[in-house]
Scaffold this active site. Structure first.
Site, PDB file in Angstrom:
ATOM      1  N   LYS A  10      28.955  52.375  46.096  1.00 51.54           N
ATOM      2  CA  LYS A  10      28.674  52.327  47.574  1.00 51.54           C
ATOM      3  C   LYS A  10      27.456  53.497  47.902  1.00 51.54           C
ATOM      4  CE  LYS A  10      33.169  50.884  48.619  1.00 51.54           C
ATOM      5  NZ  LYS A  10      34.569  51.362  48.346  1.00 51.54           N
TER       6      LYS A  10
ATOM      7  N   GLU B 128      47.166  40.379  31.999  1.00 49.59           N
ATOM      8  CA  GLU B 128      48.060  39.720  33.004  1.00 49.59           C
ATOM      9  C   GLU B 128      47.718  38.082  33.186  1.00 49.59           C
ATOM     10  OE1 GLU B 128      46.421  42.377  33.477  1.00 49.59           O
ATOM     11  OE2 GLU B 128      47.561  43.777  34.605  1.00 49.59           O
TER      12      GLU B 128
ATOM     13  N   TRP C  49      26.865  47.916  48.502  1.00 47.87           N
ATOM     14  CA  TRP C  49      27.292  47.821  47.120  1.00 47.87           C
ATOM     15  C   TRP C  49      26.390  47.265  46.049  1.00 47.87           C
ATOM     16  CZ3 TRP C  49      33.054  45.451  46.789  1.00 47.87           C
ATOM     17  CH2 TRP C  49      33.800  46.113  47.489  1.00 47.87           C
TER      18      TRP C  49
HETATM   19  P1  AMP Z   1      42.291  43.418  29.527  1.00 44.43           P
HETATM   20  O1  AMP Z   1      43.656  43.435  30.517  1.00 44.43           O
HETATM   21  O2  AMP Z   1      42.370  44.866  28.939  1.00 44.43           O
HETATM   22  O3  AMP Z   1      41.873  42.644  28.860  1.00 44.43           O
HETATM   23  O4  AMP Z   1      41.188  43.748  30.721  1.00 44.43           O
HETATM   24  C1  AMP Z   1      40.915  42.940  31.720  1.00 44.43           C
HETATM   25  C2  AMP Z   1      39.559  43.364  32.484  1.00 44.43           C
HETATM   26  O5  AMP Z   1      38.630  43.245  31.385  1.00 44.43           O
HETATM   27  C3  AMP Z   1      39.263  42.473  33.578  1.00 44.43           C
HETATM   28  O6  AMP Z   1      40.174  42.702  34.690  1.00 44.43           O
HETATM   29  C4  AMP Z   1      37.801  43.019  33.677  1.00 44.43           C
HETATM   30  O7  AMP Z   1      37.851  44.146  34.492  1.00 44.43           O
HETATM   31  C5  AMP Z   1      37.241  42.971  32.431  1.00 44.43           C
HETATM   32  N1  AMP Z   1      36.772  41.917  31.966  1.00 44.43           N
HETATM   33  C6  AMP Z   1      37.281  40.915  31.138  1.00 44.43           C
HETATM   34  N2  AMP Z   1      36.206  40.047  30.835  1.00 44.43           N
HETATM   35  C7  AMP Z   1      35.181  40.381  31.244  1.00 44.43           C
HETATM   36  C8  AMP Z   1      33.824  39.722  31.454  1.00 44.43           C
HETATM   37  N3  AMP Z   1      33.415  38.531  30.827  1.00 44.43           N
HETATM   38  N4  AMP Z   1      32.915  40.433  32.384  1.00 44.43           N
HETATM   39  C9  AMP Z   1      33.244  41.219  32.799  1.00 44.43           C
HETATM   40  N5  AMP Z   1      34.270  42.090  32.999  1.00 44.43           N
HETATM   41  C10 AMP Z   1      35.419  41.418  32.234  1.00 44.43           C
END
Ligand code: AMP
Length: 542
Positions: free
Chosen positions: A439, A331, A444
């Protein structure tokens, strides 16, 4: 009083025109599905993307119609990036790792008219085409003599036959920069996938931002290896930023194993590479036994999931490669934050710098972010208070394609579904997806912290921390672990390894060893599935 500067729409076609005019001889190298290495240039890509434009016009495809791809990173996919969007049609990149039923659902929802696919996905296309009701042209991304007969796919043509004979001259149309340019569906772990519909304007602004020195720092001196797929969030926008600066591109095709990626980096003089942690893990595992080194690689951007500290250390200390930890999502086109140090951090001892590098980074100009509690109240930026992460900016989704899921915004802010802290210097750190937060006793526990400690153990290949219901504490964490091949570690050893590395009450209650942790279509651990697999699990302390 209005300014007196020229008004020009920000259009994707201007990127390929620019790359051709100013960097026309810069190479675009691809490992093809056939296994060989193919070489062209930005000039070659520009010519053939104009042939794509003619082929689409000849079909009578309307402005805004969707052209789908099921393809690896390669030169033909790049030509489609520019040829499709440049004419005002929408490039719909489908993730081939999705379940076939989801591919059908997405293609029908997007009302795709054309599907261009790599030959590795022929079996998938054979399986789904009869259920894709809007598709009227199938294009196999191969040479004419490679096109198989009797596939049962109606009107299948080879890409080369499709564009052959088309003129290499074309005048890209001028239109409103807010016109849709490409479409990418979220992986949809809950409910149906939702489409993020990017515009020419959002794509160009993101491309400018992504190339900035404190973001990916991409220039005409770089040779870039995007291991991140062009079928998911436009390979983090690298194809566009690379055209904007005239960088060399090196595409890995389907060969994402450590050996193939390493060879490509060395043979093509790659200076900058982008990928998710699982891919880099394969690369490091390949390099370790032979004590291999990089001769040109300077930096790598790692995102998509939290980058384990052990990986940052390995890249920096053993290979002299800088790691840029990045956070983003479909997004967000996708970049939101990137982690680079500020001037005042440069004199800090390495251990202090490391604490910063582990965070997901600072907001990129264009992205605004805040953290809020359950009541929507903004939380302080002290690096400790956590809350739901909300963002806004010109490359953040306003609503999903066809208004799927209603209005996603909260007073103009997009709720990311991530839980994070932000420190006084503006560095954001993700602690969890909100649905994965554990939790325990009213506090958390960050599953990412618990996983990072486990993967720092030399015998652990992969770790997932999940919360298990507990009669007294509400939930307690356990860590599910995949061992490295031929490595051995016991439950007790691993729990001992946690001592001194985190607060006592955060140490997992148990270690469960498994052969594999389920991975979703975008390379992230599927904790929902893992929880299902462990439905009968009982905590030792419960
Ligand atoms: P996507 O839309 O499939 O690219 O997924 C996005 C989600 O990936 C984000 O909302 C995060 O939860 C996770 N994400 C992306 N980059 C990171 C990061 N460097 N560290 C932790 N989670 C990440």
């Amino acid at each position: 009083m209005l300014g007196l500067m020229q008004q020009q729409n920000l259009l994707i076609s201007s990127l390929i025109d620019f790359a051709e005019k100013h960097h026309g001889d810069v190479e675009i190298v691809s490992r093809r599905v056939e296994g060989d290495i193919h070489r062209t240039t930005w000039g070659g890509i520009a010519q053939r993307s104009r042939q794509v434009a003619h082929a689409l016009d000849q079909m009578g495809l309307g402005f805004g119609d969707r052209v789908a791809t099921l393809a690896w990173n390669g030169y033909r996919h790049l030509e489609l990036y520019f040829g499709v969007s440049g004419t005002g049609r929408v490039l719909h990149t489908i993730n081939p790792r999705l379940h076939p039923d989801q591919v059908v659902w997405i293609a029908n929802h997007a009302e795709d008219q054309v599907l261009c696919f790599d030959m590795s996905f022929l079996p998938l296309v054979k399986q789904v085409h009869s259920r894709c009701t809007t598709l009227r042209q199938y294009v196999a991304l191969c040479d004419a003599d490679q096109l198989p007969t009797d596939t049962g796919i109606p009107g299948l043509v080879s890409y080369e036959a499709w564009i052959q004979g088309q003129s290499t001259q074309y005048t890209w149309p001028e239109f409103d920069e807010n016109t849709a340019s490409s479409l990418c569906y979220t992986s949809g772990t809950t409910g149906n996938p939702k489409g993020a519909l990017y515009s020419h304007r959002s794509t160009i602004l993101h491309a400018y931002a992504a190339a900035l020195p404190d973001v990916m720092c991409i220039s005409a001196r770089d040779a870039i290896l995007p291991v991140v797929p062009m079928f998911h969030v436009n390979a983090w926008g690298i194809p566009y930023s690379a055209a904007m600066v005239g960088a060399k591109l090196v595409f890995p095709g389907a060969a994402l194993d450590g050996k193939s990626v390493y060879e490509l980096i060395e043979n093509e003089g790659v200076t900058f590479a982008a990928g998710v942690p699982t891919v880099w893990q394969m690369l490091l595992t390949h390099m370790k036994p032979g004590n291999l080194k990089f001769s040109t690689l300077q930096r790598t951007v790692i995102g998509g999931s939290a980058c384990p500290p052990a990986m940052i250390t390995a890249f920096r200390e053993e290979y002299n490669v800088d790691v840029l930890h990045a956070w983003g999502m479909t997004e967000l086109s996708p970049l939101g934050t990137l982690c680079t140090l500020k001037n005042k951090h440069l004199k800090l001892p390495e251990a202090e710098q490391m604490k910063i590098r582990l965070k997901q980074g600072r907001a990129i100009f264009g992205i605004d972010m805040k953290i809020v509690n359950d009541e929507g109240q903004e939380q302080v930026h002290d690096g400790k208070a956590y809350g739901d992460l909300l963002v806004k900016g010109p490359w953040v989704v306003r609503e999903y394609f066809k208004q799927e899921g209603g209005d996603p915004l909260q007073q103009g802010w997009f709720p990311t579904g991530d839980v994070a802290t932000i420190d006084a210097d503006g560095y954001m750190q993700i602690t969890d997806r909100s649905k994965d937060v554990i939790k325990s006793g009213g506090e958390w526990i960050s599953s990412i912290d618990i996983e990072n400690i486990a993967v720092a153990h030399p015998s652990v290949a992969m770790a997932a921390c999940i919360g298990i219901k507990h009669p007294k504490w509400d939930e307690r964490p356990i860590v599910v672990v995949v061992k490295k091949p031929e490595a051995s570690v016991s439950r007790e050893e691993l729990l001992k390894f946690y001592e001194g590395k985190t607060a006592k009450w955060q140490i997992p209650d148990d270690v469960v060893f498994v052969e594999a942790i389920p991975i979703g279509a975008t390379g992230k651990m599927l904790k929902t599935k893992l929880r299902e697999q462990l439905a009968d699990y009982v905590l030792p302390s419960a």
